[in-house]
Design a protein around this motif. Structure first.
Motif, PDB file in Angstrom:
ATOM      1  N   SER A  14       0.832  -1.204   0.000  1.00 22.47           N
ATOM      2  CA  SER A  14       0.000   0.000   0.000  1.00 22.47           C
ATOM      3  C   SER A  14       0.866   1.252   0.000  1.00 22.47           C
ATOM      4  N   ALA A  15       1.940   1.195   0.795  1.00 21.40           N
ATOM      5  CA  ALA A  15       2.856   2.344   0.814  1.00 21.40           C
ATOM      6  C   ALA A  15       3.472   2.560  -0.553  1.00 21.40           C
ATOM      7  N   PHE A  16       3.783   1.477  -1.215  1.00 19.44           N
ATOM      8  CA  PHE A  16       4.353   1.567  -2.558  1.00 19.44           C
ATOM      9  C   PHE A  16       3.396   2.252  -3.525  1.00 19.44           C
ATOM     10  N   SER A  17       2.104   1.914  -3.407  1.00 21.86           N
ATOM     11  CA  SER A  17       1.132   2.478  -4.342  1.00 21.86           C
ATOM     12  C   SER A  17       0.974   3.981  -4.136  1.00 21.86           C
ATOM     13  N   GLN A  18       1.321   4.449  -2.926  1.00 20.91           N
ATOM     14  CA  GLN A  18       1.195   5.866  -2.634  1.00 20.91           C
ATOM     15  C   GLN A  18       2.520   6.602  -2.774  1.00 20.91           C
ATOM     16  N   SER A  19       3.550   5.905  -3.207  1.00 16.91           N
ATOM     17  CA  SER A  19       4.884   6.501  -3.241  1.00 16.91           C
ATOM     18  C   SER A  19       5.089   7.310  -4.512  1.00 16.91           C
ATOM     19  N   THR A  20       6.252   7.916  -4.585  1.00 16.26           N
ATOM     20  CA  THR A  20       6.571   8.770  -5.716  1.00 16.26           C
ATOM     21  C   THR A  20       6.823   8.015  -6.993  1.00 16.26           C
ATOM     22  N   ILE A  21       6.821   6.678  -6.900  1.00 17.53           N
ATOM     23  CA  ILE A  21       7.038   5.940  -8.147  1.00 17.53           C
ATOM     24  C   ILE A  21       5.900   6.164  -9.121  1.00 17.53           C
ATOM     25  N   GLN A  29      13.598   5.320  -8.797  1.00 17.94           N
ATOM     26  CA  GLN A  29      14.711   4.396  -8.965  1.00 17.94           C
ATOM     27  C   GLN A  29      14.224   3.003  -9.341  1.00 17.94           C
ATOM     28  N   ALA A  30      12.993   2.896  -9.810  1.00 15.55           N
ATOM     29  CA  ALA A  30      12.385   1.586 -10.041  1.00 15.55           C
ATOM     30  C   ALA A  30      13.179   0.780 -11.050  1.00 15.55           C
ATOM     31  N   PHE A  31      13.569  -0.432 -10.621  1.00 20.94           N
ATOM     32  CA  PHE A  31      14.204  -1.433 -11.481  1.00 20.94           C
ATOM     33  C   PHE A  31      15.522  -0.952 -12.097  1.00 20.94           C
ATOM     34  N   GLN A  32      16.169   0.024 -11.481  1.00 17.36           N
ATOM     35  CA  GLN A  32      17.466   0.464 -11.984  1.00 17.36           C
ATOM     36  C   GLN A  32      18.591  -0.459 -11.551  1.00 17.36           C
ATOM     37  N   HIS A  33      18.339  -1.267 -10.525  1.00 14.44           N
ATOM     38  CA  HIS A  33      19.338  -2.212 -10.038  1.00 14.44           C
ATOM     39  C   HIS A  33      18.683  -3.581  -9.872  1.00 14.44           C
ATOM     40  N   MET A  34      19.525  -4.614  -9.840  1.00 13.43           N
ATOM     41  CA  MET A  34      19.015  -5.974  -9.622  1.00 13.43           C
ATOM     42  C   MET A  34      19.995  -6.729  -8.738  1.00 13.43           C
ATOM     43  N   GLU A  35      19.450  -7.365  -7.696  1.00 10.30           N
ATOM     44  CA  GLU A  35      20.235  -8.220  -6.820  1.00 10.30           C
ATOM     45  C   GLU A  35      19.765  -9.662  -6.963  1.00 10.30           C
ATOM     46  N   ILE A  36      20.691 -10.576  -6.874  1.00  8.48           N
ATOM     47  CA  ILE A  36      20.358 -12.002  -6.844  1.00  8.48           C
ATOM     48  C   ILE A  36      21.131 -12.632  -5.694  1.00  8.48           C
ATOM     49  N   GLY A  37      20.468 -13.486  -4.931  1.00  9.38           N
ATOM     50  CA  GLY A  37      21.138 -14.035  -3.765  1.00  9.38           C
ATOM     51  C   GLY A  37      20.524 -15.326  -3.276  1.00  9.38           C
ATOM     52  N   GLY A  38      21.171 -15.870  -2.280  1.00  7.70           N
ATOM     53  CA  GLY A  38      20.709 -17.095  -1.643  1.00  7.70           C
ATOM     54  C   GLY A  38      20.285 -16.835  -0.212  1.00  7.70           C
ATOM     55  N   PRO A  52      14.920  -2.317  -6.629  1.00 12.99           N
ATOM     56  CA  PRO A  52      14.408  -1.129  -5.931  1.00 12.99           C
ATOM     57  C   PRO A  52      13.180  -0.590  -6.659  1.00 12.99           C
ATOM     58  N   LEU A  53      12.207  -0.145  -5.896  1.00 15.23           N
ATOM     59  CA  LEU A  53      11.028   0.504  -6.470  1.00 15.23           C
ATOM     60  C   LEU A  53      11.135   2.019  -6.357  1.00 15.23           C
ATOM     61  N   ASN A  54      11.703   2.456  -5.265  1.00 13.64           N
ATOM     62  CA  ASN A  54      12.086   3.853  -5.083  1.00 13.64           C
ATOM     63  C   ASN A  54      13.120   3.879  -3.963  1.00 13.64           C
ATOM     64  N   LYS A  55      13.411   5.030  -3.412  1.00 15.51           N
ATOM     65  CA  LYS A  55      14.496   5.116  -2.436  1.00 15.51           C
ATOM     66  C   LYS A  55      14.159   4.438  -1.103  1.00 15.51           C
ATOM     67  N   LEU A 130       7.592 -10.303  -1.876  1.00 17.31           N
ATOM     68  CA  LEU A 130       7.710  -9.478  -0.675  1.00 17.31           C
ATOM     69  C   LEU A 130       8.135  -8.062  -1.043  1.00 17.31           C
ATOM     70  N   ILE A 131       7.752  -7.117  -0.206  1.00 14.19           N
ATOM     71  CA  ILE A 131       8.202  -5.731  -0.360  1.00 14.19           C
ATOM     72  C   ILE A 131       8.844  -5.281   0.951  1.00 14.19           C
ATOM     73  N   ASP A 132      10.088  -4.831   0.861  1.00 12.58           N
ATOM     74  CA  ASP A 132      10.807  -4.294   2.013  1.00 12.58           C
ATOM     75  C   ASP A 132      10.648  -2.778   2.051  1.00 12.58           C
ATOM     76  N   TRP A 133      10.319  -2.288   3.206  1.00 10.59           N
ATOM     77  CA  TRP A 133      10.154  -0.846   3.407  1.00 10.59           C
ATOM     78  C   TRP A 133      11.255  -0.368   4.351  1.00 10.59           C
ATOM     79  N   TYR A 134      12.071   0.594   3.862  1.00 11.42           N
ATOM     80  CA  TYR A 134      13.182   1.159   4.622  1.00 11.42           C
ATOM     81  C   TYR A 134      12.783   2.558   5.113  1.00 11.42           C
ATOM     82  N   PRO A 135      12.239   2.674   6.330  1.00 15.55           N
ATOM     83  CA  PRO A 135      11.745   3.983   6.785  1.00 15.55           C
ATOM     84  C   PRO A 135      12.836   4.877   7.380  1.00 15.55           C
ATOM     85  N   PHE A 136      14.016   4.293   7.663  1.00 15.49           N
ATOM     86  CA  PHE A 136      15.048   5.062   8.357  1.00 15.49           C
ATOM     87  C   PHE A 136      16.076   5.624   7.377  1.00 15.49           C
ATOM     88  N   LYS A 137      16.755   6.635   7.807  1.00 19.55           N
ATOM     89  CA  LYS A 137      17.670   7.367   6.942  1.00 19.55           C
ATOM     90  C   LYS A 137      18.839   6.506   6.469  1.00 19.55           C
TER      91      LYS A 137
END
Length: 346
Positions: A14-21, A29-38, A52-55, A130-137
């Motif tokens: 929901s936060a994503f839908s209301q974001s600046t994206i 910054q949507a899809f400007q980077h890609m990570e792959i991991g285990g 990333p979807l945005n900052k 999943l969507i990770d939300w980073y609220p801290f600076k």
């Protein structure tokens, strides 16, 4: 409660839908980077990709699988519904031992005994979004919401292959027992064992009936119903004693985590996640029968039961399975603890 879980799981979305994206796509910054991991943790082994979807938001998708976990537990067969014990007669344990020897004689196999080893296996697999939300600076800590979706069947219990002589002897004996009940005194009994049928003379038939009536059926008692009547399982048409465990296919997830970048170019990312996967209260189903001890007629004693849930329908389940059920019946979720290592491709 369920609505609250869904709300928590999809709060980052929901936060994503209301974001600046959506409001400032050119600056996102949507899809400007890609990570792959285990990932390694209580959900098993997982391969994830992240964008990333945005900052403040990151999208993660992946697939996890749990290697098959197996252990063996033993259960005792028992004689069910035989002639009532009179004063001075042998106890049930002795009668069951004598019955197991008779089963071995029935199929000419010395491996038949009164202990049945059961193999318990657990396996689980899921896709996840999943969507990770980073609220801290500093953007190390994050909150996560989303869902897993995958297998409903997560485990099964079945007798080991070494117990096949015992379970097949139980199946054969019970088939003969059921067929001989209710025969007239001088009726010729005819037994059907698969595609093979044979008849015995009335005198031999009455001897068999007397023996069967003394022993009763043979089964494994797992517990009892709320009304006090015992619940038993016996081999199915394939000679198997089995049960299967299920959870919800769709599993909301909420949690939090921590990431940090390492290496000179900061392309490597290590971290952990902790949270709860809400898969509902597990159900463990098996077929069997209720034995009504207060009935005198054979036809009224046995009441077949299909898809009995050992967690919700049966009390005092025996063995390790019973200990497990006493725990999971109060935990409709899987605790998630994961360690992860990812690399930024671009």
């Amino acid at each position: 409660m369920k609505k609250l879980l869904y709300l928590l799981a999809f709060a980052p979305i929901s936060a994503f839908s209301q974001s600046t994206i959506f409001n400032n796509v050119e600056n996102s910054q949507a899809f400007q980077h890609m990570e792959i991991g285990g990932v390694l943790g209580t959900t098993g082994l997982s391969i994830d990709v992240a964008f990333p979807l945005n900052k403040n938001l990151k999208l993660r998708a992946g697939f996890s699988t749990t290697p098959t976990i197996s252990f063996v537990d033993s259960y005792s067969m028992t004689a069910v519904g035989g002639d009532q014990l009179s004063e001075g007669s042998e106890p049930l344990e002795t009668k069951t031992e004598r019955l197991s020897k008779y089963l071995g004689e029935l199929i000419h196999n010395e491996d038949v005994d009164n202990i049945v080893d059961m193999d318990h296996k657990y396996h689980n697999y899921n896709a996840k979004l999943l969507i990770d939300w980073y609220p801290f600076k500093k953007k190390n800590w994050h909150f996560t919401g989303g869902f897993y979706a995958g297998s409903k069947k997560i485990g099964n219990v079945c007798n080991t292959i070494q117990e096949s002589p015992t379970t097949l002897a139980m199946l054969m004996y019970n088939d003969m027992y059921d067929q001989i009940q209710g025969l007239d005194e001088w009726e010729y009994p005819t037994f059907s064992l698969g595609s093979y049928s044979f008849s015995v003379d009335p005198f031999t038939g009455m001897q068999l009936k007397e023996r069967f009536n003394y022993y009763g059926r043979v089964a494994v008692q797992l517990g009892s119903f709320d009304d006090g009547n015992a619940f038993f399982i016996d081999p199915d048409a394939n000679g198997l004693l089995k049960a299967e465990a299920y959870v919800n296919a769709f599993k909301p997830y909420v949690g939090f985590g921590y990431n940090t970048r390492i290496g000179k170019d900061h392309r490597w990312n290590i971290g952990f996640d902790a949270g709860l996967m809400f898969w509902g209260t597990p159900h463990v189903y098996c077929d069997g029968y209720k034995f009504k001890a207060d009935e005198t007629e054979y036809a009224d004693r046995i009441e077949r039961q299909e898809r009995v849930c050992l967690i919700h329908d049966v009390q005092k389940v025996r063995g390790i399975v019973g200990d497990y059920m006493n725990i999971v019946k109060h935990l409709p979720f899987l605790p998630v603890i994961e360690a992860k290592l990812a690399y930024t491709i671009f």
